[in-house]
Design an enzyme around this catalytic site. Structure first.
Site, PDB file in Angstrom:
ATOM      1  N   CYS A   1      21.548  21.579  62.768  1.00 31.18           N
ATOM      2  CA  CYS A   1      20.175  21.164  63.107  1.00 31.18           C
ATOM      3  C   CYS A   1      19.175  22.268  62.777  1.00 31.18           C
ATOM      4  O   CYS A   1      18.175  22.439  63.496  1.00 31.18           O
ATOM      5  CB  CYS A   1      20.040  20.787  64.581  1.00 31.18           C
ATOM      6  N   ALA A   2      19.458  23.015  61.724  1.00 38.38           N
ATOM      7  CA  ALA A   2      18.518  24.055  61.287  1.00 38.38           C
ATOM      8  C   ALA A   2      18.570  24.077  59.755  1.00 38.38           C
ATOM      9  O   ALA A   2      18.832  25.105  59.144  1.00 38.38           O
ATOM     10  CB  ALA A   2      18.898  25.400  61.883  1.00 38.38           C
TER      11      ALA A   2
END
Ligand code: PLP
Length: 466
Positions: A375-376
């Protein structure tokens, strides 16, 4: 019960004795090195939740004994959380939400931001501290340096260049990808000097380091802070948003309905006091109790003991990995600087897809890690130096339903209960992968990108069934 310490905390981890099936039909102890995603619950949390379930009832609405008891427990959980981060109740409100993601979204809705206002966030942010801001203001990224650390010169430059338009700097206390620690209090002083506010996404920081909001007269204080219970040894969906009361006193809540009001007429709404105003609907009292007990447990162990233990594990892993040819570490790989970062270590193995490394660790070592972009995406693509052209081709692949070639890393992340033998077991498995000595014949599911050994099907119902 025996006092919790860093030396006995492992015995107090629920499910620590679980053994999981391996490819060869044997069973192995489950080695959980995926704590940055979700940490297992502690026994005192488990016990307190079970104790509370006998008593829990409607919160803030009922006159019965159990309701009054539950309301007191729920309120006390707020106080325990506030004291944990030294949030003075005159100045700050502590709002319970579902998780960090909901906390950031709430703050983004509740800050009076205009489209031309600027919110700075860094390239290392989790999507949860990136996407909510994109819809509310003009956003700019603070760059990262070659090691994935925050580029403080660039922050300085942006603060000077846009000093009159910057309203907020939203920054993670620690990266969920590289474990890099940001100097949040120094940044706070710079941000306050231009009259802006600082929000710290402390989802990764709070489980591993002492975090304090700070005193208002000190320019290094934090204005807003968020974190999640499930990363700090409590299960259930509780998150926390600590923030300046003045922000939440003004305006209407982002989510409205029962529990948020003092009085409603057919034409008027009189909002409740904080934090009720911001906690719409029936609250998760059991989750709040779980989080509070987890905090008390962590305080009993001592945050400095947690930090020191995880530093030792990190230094040990980095020392071992540095000796393994074919393993690349991202971010700071120096064991000597282990105390200046968290025990979150991303790596790749040359020539072996990240999805395959994770599958081999799970199926042949019983070792849980996380792989992918965590999620980055902007940060991981940057760390991997993925070109714009490659990103375009990944976009097309994803649009056609394939995750086969998506780039990513393998992430090892420690909790306070992990031990050195687990690090050694991981390193041994990585060594086997480097030497291509793994046993399974793995096939990739193109749709998900995940690998599974041929002919092996998970039989979860033997372990847990609803
Ligand atoms: C740095 C960071 N911020 C935010 C989040 C989101 O947390 P949650 O999924 O609990 O909302 C995570 C989760 O991994 C995280 O690591």
């Amino acid at each position: 019960m025996q006092r919790l310490t860093i030396n006995n905390v492992r015995e107090q981890v629920v499910g620590i004795d679980a053994r999981v099936p391996l490819l060869d039909g044997t069973y192995a102890p489950y080695i959980n090195l995926d704590n940055a995603a979700t940490a297992p619950a502690l026994r005192p949390v488990f016990d307190k939740v079970n104790e509370f379930l006998r008593w829990y009832s409607s919160v803030e609405r009922g006159s019965g004994f159990k309701s009054r008891l539950s309301t007191e427990a729920y309120n006390k959980a707020h106080r325990i959380v506030s004291e944990f981060v030294k949030a003075d109740s005159e100045r700050y409100t502590t709002i319970f939400v579902k998780n960090t993601t909901e906390a950031v979204n709430k703050l983004a809705h509740r800050l009076p931001l205009a489209k031309e206002d600027i919110v700075l966030r860094s390239l290392m942010e989790h999507h949860s501290n990136d996407l909510p801001w994109r819809f509310k203001a003009d956003t700019k990224y603070i760059d990262v340096n070659a090691h994935g650390g925050l580029d403080l010169d660039h922050l300085d430059y942006l603060l000077k260049k846009f000093s009159d338009r910057i309203k907020l700097v939203a920054i993670s206390g620690a990266s969920n990808v590289t474990g890099c620690l940001n100097p949040i209090h120094e940044i706070a002083a710079q941000v306050h000097a231009i009259g802006a506010k600082i929000f710290v996404d402390a989802a990764q920081l709070v489980p591993h380091r002492k975090v304090e909001m700070g005193l208002p007269e000190n320019p290094e204080h934090i204005d807003y802070l968020a974190f999640s219970a499930h990363k700090m040894y409590a299960p259930y969906g509780t998150g926390v948003l600590v923030g300046l009361r003045e922000t939440f006193i003004q305006g209407d809540p982002d989510c409205v309905g029962g529990g948020t009001i003092e009085l409603v007429t057919t034409g008027e709404i009189h909002w409740a006091h904080l934090p009720e105003k911001e906690e719409a609907g029936t609250p998760n009292a059991v989750g709040a109790v779980a989080l509070a007990e987890a905090i008390l447990s962590m305080q009993e162990i001592g945050m400095e003991n947690i930090a020191a233990h995880e530093t030792r594990l990190t230094a040990h892993l980095l020392q071992q990995l540095n000796k393994l040819d074919g393993v690349r570490i991202y971010g700071d790989a120096d064991p000597e600087s282990a105390s200046h970062r968290l025990g979150v270590i991303p790596l790749t193995i040359d020539g072996v897809p990240h999805q395959l490394v994770a599958a081999i660790l799970a199926f042949e070592g019983g070792i849980a890690v996380r792989n992918g972009c965590f999620c980055a995406h902007p940060y991981v693509l940057n760390l991997l130096h993925v070109s714009r052209d490659r990103i375009e081709s990944y976009k097309n692949e994803v649009a056609q339903g394939s995750h086969e070639h998506l780039p990513g890393l393998v992430r090892v992340s420690f909790g306070c209960y992990n031990e050195e033998w687990e690090v050694d077991a991981l390193v041994e498995q990585l060594r086997r992968i480097v030497r291509r000595e793994y046993k399974g014949d793995y096939v990739q599911d193109k749709e998900t990108g995940e690998f599974q050994p041929k002919g092996i099907f998970d039989d979860f119902e033997r372990f847990f069934a609803l």
